[in-house]
Design a protein around this motif. Structure first.
Motif, PDB file in Angstrom:
ATOM      1  N   LYS A 288       0.826  -1.202   0.000  1.00  0.00           N
ATOM      2  CA  LYS A 288       0.000   0.000   0.000  1.00  0.00           C
ATOM      3  C   LYS A 288       0.863   1.255   0.000  1.00  0.00           C
TER       4      LYS A 288
ATOM      5  N   THR B 101      -6.437   6.233  -4.653  1.00  0.00           N
ATOM      6  CA  THR B 101      -6.816   5.497  -3.449  1.00  0.00           C
ATOM      7  C   THR B 101      -7.695   4.299  -3.742  1.00  0.00           C
ATOM      8  N   SER B 102      -8.632   4.453  -4.674  1.00  0.00           N
ATOM      9  CA  SER B 102      -9.535   3.357  -5.022  1.00  0.00           C
ATOM     10  C   SER B 102      -8.766   2.158  -5.560  1.00  0.00           C
TER      11      SER B 102
ATOM     12  N   THR C 257      -6.758   0.392  -2.822  1.00  0.00           N
ATOM     13  CA  THR C 257      -7.646  -0.420  -1.987  1.00  0.00           C
ATOM     14  C   THR C 257      -8.000  -1.737  -2.668  1.00  0.00           C
ATOM     15  N   LYS C 258      -8.276  -1.682  -3.978  1.00  0.00           N
ATOM     16  CA  LYS C 258      -8.651  -2.891  -4.717  1.00  0.00           C
ATOM     17  C   LYS C 258      -7.479  -3.868  -4.824  1.00  0.00           C
TER      18      LYS C 258
ATOM     19  N   ALA D 128      -6.906  -5.469  -1.470  1.00  0.00           N
ATOM     20  CA  ALA D 128      -7.938  -6.469  -1.179  1.00  0.00           C
ATOM     21  C   ALA D 128      -7.686  -7.753  -1.957  1.00  0.00           C
TER      22      ALA D 128
END
Length: 201
Positions: free
Chosen positions: A57, A67-68, A71-72, A75
């Motif tokens: 990250k 940011t999106s 995050t993906k 995950a």
């Protein structure tokens, strides 16, 4: 071994070390050419998963990835490592009762304009058909079908083979991926196959 043979043995050993060093550089070069910026192979645990995830990250944020997307990718990475922990047939017992490490390989790369996550691990031959059937179903679903399927599976009682949550995890991977998930089973011997999975973000 007679003393006169030692120089020959040392020369062979030195050559092997040199080849290892050259191969390591070639391996690094190939990773760069394929856009791979992270690769881990070996035993992995939940604690290590957290540490590596934080590093990924931070690296992506430094490169000003939105940011999106960060995050993906995070995950996807977490879910794929969880699959290694759950499904890997290579287990290393620890000193604590019932504690163990699972071995596998996980790769994160970038192929403009998408990131991708690859993972692989050994699986028992008897689990291959179940995994293949489950993943083939997901591979052939569109986004709306995956959404409905996920809701249906959450309502159902968790089957024994998904007691660790990995069943829903595969559905999550398929839902978040921008393309159908890719997978493969490579026969290693009579008892084991190498299971690999790729998702694109």
């Amino acid at each position: 071994m007679v003393l006169s043979e030692w120089p020959f043995v040392i020369a062979i050993h030195s050559r092997r070390l040199l080849l290892m060093l050259e191969n390591l550089y070639n391996f690094k070069t190939e990773l760069n050419q394929r856009g791979i910026f992270f690769c881990f192979s070996g035993p992995i645990s939940q604690d290590l998963l957290v540490e590596i995830g934080d590093t990924l990250k931070n690296k992506m944020k430094l490169e000003e990835t939105n940011t999106s997307t960060v995050t993906k990718v995070f995950a996807m990475f977490v879910e794929q490592v969880q699959n290694i922990i759950h499904y890997s047939a290579e287990k290393i017992p620890l000193d604590e009762p019932t504690a163990e490490l699972s071995s596998g390989i996980v790769v994160v790369g970038y192929d403009n304009p998408h990131y991708y996550v690859l993972c692989g691990n050994m699986v028992d031959d008897e689990t291959v058909d179940k995994l293949r059937q489950k993943l083939t179903v997901l591979q052939n679903m569109n986004k709306d079908e995956l959404k409905r399927y996920y809701k249906e599976q959450r309502k159902k009682k968790t089957p024994d083979d998904d007691s660790k949550g990995a069943g829903l995890g595969f559905i999550e991977l398929a839902r978040k991926a921008v393309r159908p998930i890719e997978f493969d089973f490579q026969k290693v011997n009579a008892d084991y196959c190498f299971f690999s999975l790729k998702t694109i973000i």
